[in-house]
Design a protein around this motif. Sequence first.
Motif, PDB file in Angstrom:
ATOM      1  N   GLU A 175       0.638  -1.379  -0.284  1.00 58.19           N
ATOM      2  CA  GLU A 175       0.058   0.083  -0.065  1.00 58.19           C
ATOM      3  C   GLU A 175       0.829   1.313   0.049  1.00 58.19           C
ATOM      4  O   GLU A 175       1.582   1.337   1.077  1.00 58.19           O
ATOM      5  N   ARG A 206       0.959   7.297  -1.079  1.00 58.69           N
ATOM      6  CA  ARG A 206      -0.131   8.309  -1.937  1.00 58.69           C
ATOM      7  C   ARG A 206      -0.649   7.615  -3.116  1.00 58.69           C
ATOM      8  O   ARG A 206       0.563   7.246  -3.831  1.00 58.69           O
ATOM      9  N   TYR A 207      -1.705   7.889  -3.665  1.00 56.05           N
ATOM     10  CA  TYR A 207      -2.060   7.287  -5.010  1.00 56.05           C
ATOM     11  C   TYR A 207      -2.334   8.469  -5.956  1.00 56.05           C
ATOM     12  O   TYR A 207      -2.812   9.443  -5.664  1.00 56.05           O
ATOM     13  N   LEU A 259      -6.107   2.973  -9.194  1.00 55.19           N
ATOM     14  CA  LEU A 259      -4.990   3.707  -8.616  1.00 55.19           C
ATOM     15  C   LEU A 259      -3.646   3.081  -8.787  1.00 55.19           C
ATOM     16  O   LEU A 259      -3.518   2.048  -8.537  1.00 55.19           O
ATOM     17  N   ILE A 260      -2.577   4.182  -8.833  1.00 56.21           N
ATOM     18  CA  ILE A 260      -1.172   3.703  -8.682  1.00 56.21           C
ATOM     19  C   ILE A 260      -0.650   4.434  -7.761  1.00 56.21           C
ATOM     20  O   ILE A 260      -0.944   5.394  -7.479  1.00 56.21           O
ATOM     21  N   GLY A 261       0.584   3.790  -7.307  1.00 57.44           N
ATOM     22  CA  GLY A 261       1.339   4.507  -6.284  1.00 57.44           C
ATOM     23  C   GLY A 261       2.164   5.861  -6.970  1.00 57.44           C
ATOM     24  O   GLY A 261       2.521   5.718  -8.045  1.00 57.44           O
ATOM     25  N   GLU A 262       1.942   6.982  -6.302  1.00 55.22           N
ATOM     26  CA  GLU A 262       2.357   8.330  -6.726  1.00 55.22           C
ATOM     27  C   GLU A 262       3.903   8.097  -7.099  1.00 55.22           C
ATOM     28  O   GLU A 262       4.432   8.708  -8.143  1.00 55.22           O
ATOM     29  N   GLY A 312      -0.857  -0.736  -5.400  1.00 59.50           N
ATOM     30  CA  GLY A 312      -1.991   0.215  -5.996  1.00 59.50           C
ATOM     31  C   GLY A 312      -3.315  -0.295  -5.702  1.00 59.50           C
ATOM     32  O   GLY A 312      -3.280  -0.918  -4.691  1.00 59.50           O
TER      33      GLY A 312
END
Length: 130
Positions: free
Chosen positions: A25, A28-29, A74-77, A83
């Motif tokens: 996890e 931020r996404y 969503l993906i990791g920033e 994600g």
Amino acid sequence: MVEFATDALGTSHLRRAVSVIHGNEPSRYIVAPNGIKRIGAPGGAVVPCHPMAYPYLVRFCHKPDNVQALSVELIGEAGGEGGATAVAVCHSNTSTWDNRYFEMLKAARGEEICHFMPQNYLLWVSEGAQ
């Protein structure tokens, strides 16, 4: 729960949508490119089920009007692995909502409000809906 969703949606061919975290996890996404797609029929043909505060699992299910449900990838920033596939619900008519929601969200009455559904929530749609 399934009986209510079947009655509310008018079909016994249901599909369940849930938010899922994939891998690690990230802190931020961001939304993945082309990562948003509609779930269910336009105009509110969805049944969300929210967990309630009881000593055992109880869910409150309802069929809200004027909503649009979305699946959001969503993906990791920062990139890398991890994600999520998140279920989002957008309420287009908030004119009857309690004032506390608008104060909390710093929003105006009648403004469209969208939110993600946490992992332990369920969203039911008819199976043929995309």
